[in-house]
Design an enzyme around this catalytic site. Structure first.
Site, PDB file in Angstrom:
ATOM      1  CG  MET A  46      89.464  41.577  94.128  1.00 19.86           C
ATOM      2  SD  MET A  46      88.075  40.598  94.653  1.00 19.86           S
ATOM      3  CE  MET A  46      88.128  40.928  96.401  1.00 19.86           C
ATOM      4  CG  HIS A  95      85.015  37.667  87.498  1.00 18.09           C
ATOM      5  ND1 HIS A  95      86.169  37.095  87.961  1.00 18.09           N
ATOM      6  CD2 HIS A  95      85.324  38.209  86.288  1.00 18.09           C
ATOM      7  CE1 HIS A  95      87.140  37.270  87.084  1.00 18.09           C
ATOM      8  NE2 HIS A  95      86.661  37.955  86.064  1.00 18.09           N
ATOM      9  CD  GLN A 150      84.852  52.722  85.358  1.00 17.65           C
ATOM     10  OE1 GLN A 150      83.798  52.524  84.771  1.00 17.65           O
ATOM     11  NE2 GLN A 150      85.807  53.489  84.862  1.00 17.65           N
ATOM     12  CD  GLN A 155      86.645  44.748  78.589  1.00 14.57           C
ATOM     13  OE1 GLN A 155      87.545  44.095  78.098  1.00 14.57           O
ATOM     14  NE2 GLN A 155      85.991  44.339  79.652  1.00 14.57           N
ATOM     15  CB  SER A 181      91.858  36.210  86.601  1.00 20.92           C
ATOM     16  OG  SER A 181      90.463  36.388  86.615  1.00 20.92           O
ATOM     17  CG  HIS A 193      88.281  38.093  90.816  1.00 19.01           C
ATOM     18  ND1 HIS A 193      87.500  39.228  90.736  1.00 19.01           N
ATOM     19  CD2 HIS A 193      89.057  38.097  89.701  1.00 19.01           C
ATOM     20  CE1 HIS A 193      87.821  39.901  89.649  1.00 19.01           C
ATOM     21  NE2 HIS A 193      88.756  39.234  88.991  1.00 19.01           N
TER      22      HIS A 193
HETATM   23  P1  AMP Z   1      87.961  39.328  82.959  1.00 15.76           P
HETATM   24  O1  AMP Z   1      87.566  37.937  83.330  1.00 15.76           O
HETATM   25  O2  AMP Z   1      89.197  39.813  83.654  1.00 15.76           O
HETATM   26  O3  AMP Z   1      87.944  39.566  81.468  1.00 15.76           O
HETATM   27  O4  AMP Z   1      86.819  40.257  83.539  1.00 15.76           O
HETATM   28  C1  AMP Z   1      85.456  40.042  83.235  1.00 15.76           C
HETATM   29  C2  AMP Z   1      84.655  41.231  83.675  1.00 15.76           C
HETATM   30  O5  AMP Z   1      84.801  41.415  85.083  1.00 15.76           O
HETATM   31  C3  AMP Z   1      85.114  42.530  83.010  1.00 15.76           C
HETATM   32  O6  AMP Z   1      83.973  43.334  82.716  1.00 15.76           O
HETATM   33  C4  AMP Z   1      85.962  43.158  84.080  1.00 15.76           C
HETATM   34  O7  AMP Z   1      86.029  44.571  84.000  1.00 15.76           O
HETATM   35  C5  AMP Z   1      85.228  42.730  85.335  1.00 15.76           C
HETATM   36  N1  AMP Z   1      86.147  42.772  86.478  1.00 15.76           N
HETATM   37  C6  AMP Z   1      87.356  42.156  86.578  1.00 15.76           C
HETATM   38  N2  AMP Z   1      87.930  42.485  87.756  1.00 15.76           N
HETATM   39  C7  AMP Z   1      87.084  43.327  88.394  1.00 15.76           C
HETATM   40  C8  AMP Z   1      87.121  44.031  89.649  1.00 15.76           C
HETATM   41  N3  AMP Z   1      88.160  43.930  90.471  1.00 15.76           N
HETATM   42  N4  AMP Z   1      86.077  44.805  89.964  1.00 15.76           N
HETATM   43  C9  AMP Z   1      85.019  44.941  89.116  1.00 15.76           C
HETATM   44  N5  AMP Z   1      84.920  44.304  87.931  1.00 15.76           N
HETATM   45  C10 AMP Z   1      85.936  43.515  87.573  1.00 15.76           C
END
Ligand code: AMP
Length: 284
Positions: free
Chosen positions: A184, A37, A148, A153, A186, A34
């Site tokens: 946002m 990412h 963030q 994490q 997933s 999204h």
């Molecule tokens: P994930 O696929 O959910 O593991 O996320 C992958 C990376 O994208 C991680 O570093 C998350 O913190 C970052 N991320 C996920 N959602 C957002 C968002 N809404 N805004 C900024 N970074 C995000």
């Protein structure tokens, strides 16, 4: 853009790029991309010669009964979105390539992994730090990008990089939100229209907390109680945690005297959502 599933092929590309003296940026994700990412990828694109996005739903960071099986996956869609940035490589290894038979090594950051999400998801951060470590070794990035959105994490990864003398820079990107404030994720795809509306209580409670602090409230307990009451007022919401913590050690604080992290995890129906806000508070 090349989609690489094979570790040998990845090593080959990384070796060539490193030998040419070029910089590598890594954006680790679990896919179902999204705009959050994509923002991380665009930041990497600005600075790095080779941008690698990893897409790997890491079984090690999911607990028993969590959504590992249901987690949304769509590599074709992800490739289209990442290609638009554009990124150079999507690294999407099968689970057996990262955790072959006999796999027995784990990376664990202590202390700061025990509060917040560490309480409700025991073993989660051990899974995260292990896979991120492996991705760092495989991709050999000069810079890695994290959102963030997952505030704990970021703190944990930075600690690991410092403690293990890892030779790369960690860049943090602010939370990307929908127009109405929902962070946002997933996992937002799990929400029914009614739950999607109810999910706004997360960002609203953070905005209210920010307003209280702006107006001079320095009692963390009062700010927290206001947030809890707001969230409990939403029938579809169940609180996992709402905490106001010191940014350095992620321990709850009583008085707001310096920069703090307000972090929450709330279940909307069956979907567990995260949100947070960093607040800089001057001494009073
Ligand atoms: P994930 O696929 O959910 O593991 O996320 C992958 C990376 O994208 C991680 O570093 C998350 O913190 C970052 N991320 C996920 N959602 C957002 C968002 N809404 N805004 C900024 N970074 C995000």
């Amino acid at each position: 853009m090349e989609i690489i599933k094979d570790l040998g092929r990845l090593k080959e590309v990384v070796g060539q790029v490193r030998a040419a003296g070029q910089t590598i940026g890594l954006v680790p994700t679990m896919g179902y991309l999204h705009q959050g990412h994509l923002t991380l990828m665009r930041e990497a694109r600005k600075r790095c010669d080779l941008v690698v996005v990893s897409i790997f739903v890491n079984p090690l960071q999911f607990g028993v009964g969590e959504d590992f099986e249901e987690y949304p996956r769509d590599l074709t869609r992800d490739a289209e979105l990442a290609g638009g940035v554009p990124v150079d490589i999507i690294f999407a290894p099968p689970v057996a390539a990262l955790y072959p038979k006999g796999y027995n090594t784990f990376v664990e950051v202590e202390g700061i992994t025990e509060s917040l999400c560490g309480c409700s998801r025991p073993g989660h951060f051990r899974g995260v730090t292990t896979v991120v470590n492996k991705l760092f070794n495989l991709v050999e990035p000069h810079v890695a990008y994290f959102g963030q959105k997952d505030a704990q994490q970021v703190v944990v990864i930075k600690r690991m990089v410092e403690d293990l003398n890892m030779n790369l820079e960690i860049v943090t990107v602010p939370i990307v939100r929908e127009a109405d404030g929902l962070a946002m994720s997933s996992r937002n795809v799990y929400l029914s229209p009614e739950e999607r509306e109810a999910a706004l209580v997360l960002s609203r409670s953070l905005t209210t907390a920010g307003e209280l602090i702006d107006r001079g409230e320095r009692d963390a307990r009062k700010v927290r109680e206001t947030m809890v009451a707001m969230i409990e007022g939403e029938p579809l919401a169940t609180i996992d945690y709402v905490e106001i913590v010191d940014l350095a050690n992620l321990q709850p604080i009583d008085r707001l005297t310096g920069p703090v992290l307000i972090a929450l995890a709330v279940r909307i129906g069956k979907t567990r959502l995260l949100d947070n806000k960093m607040v800089g508070v001057n001494n009073v």
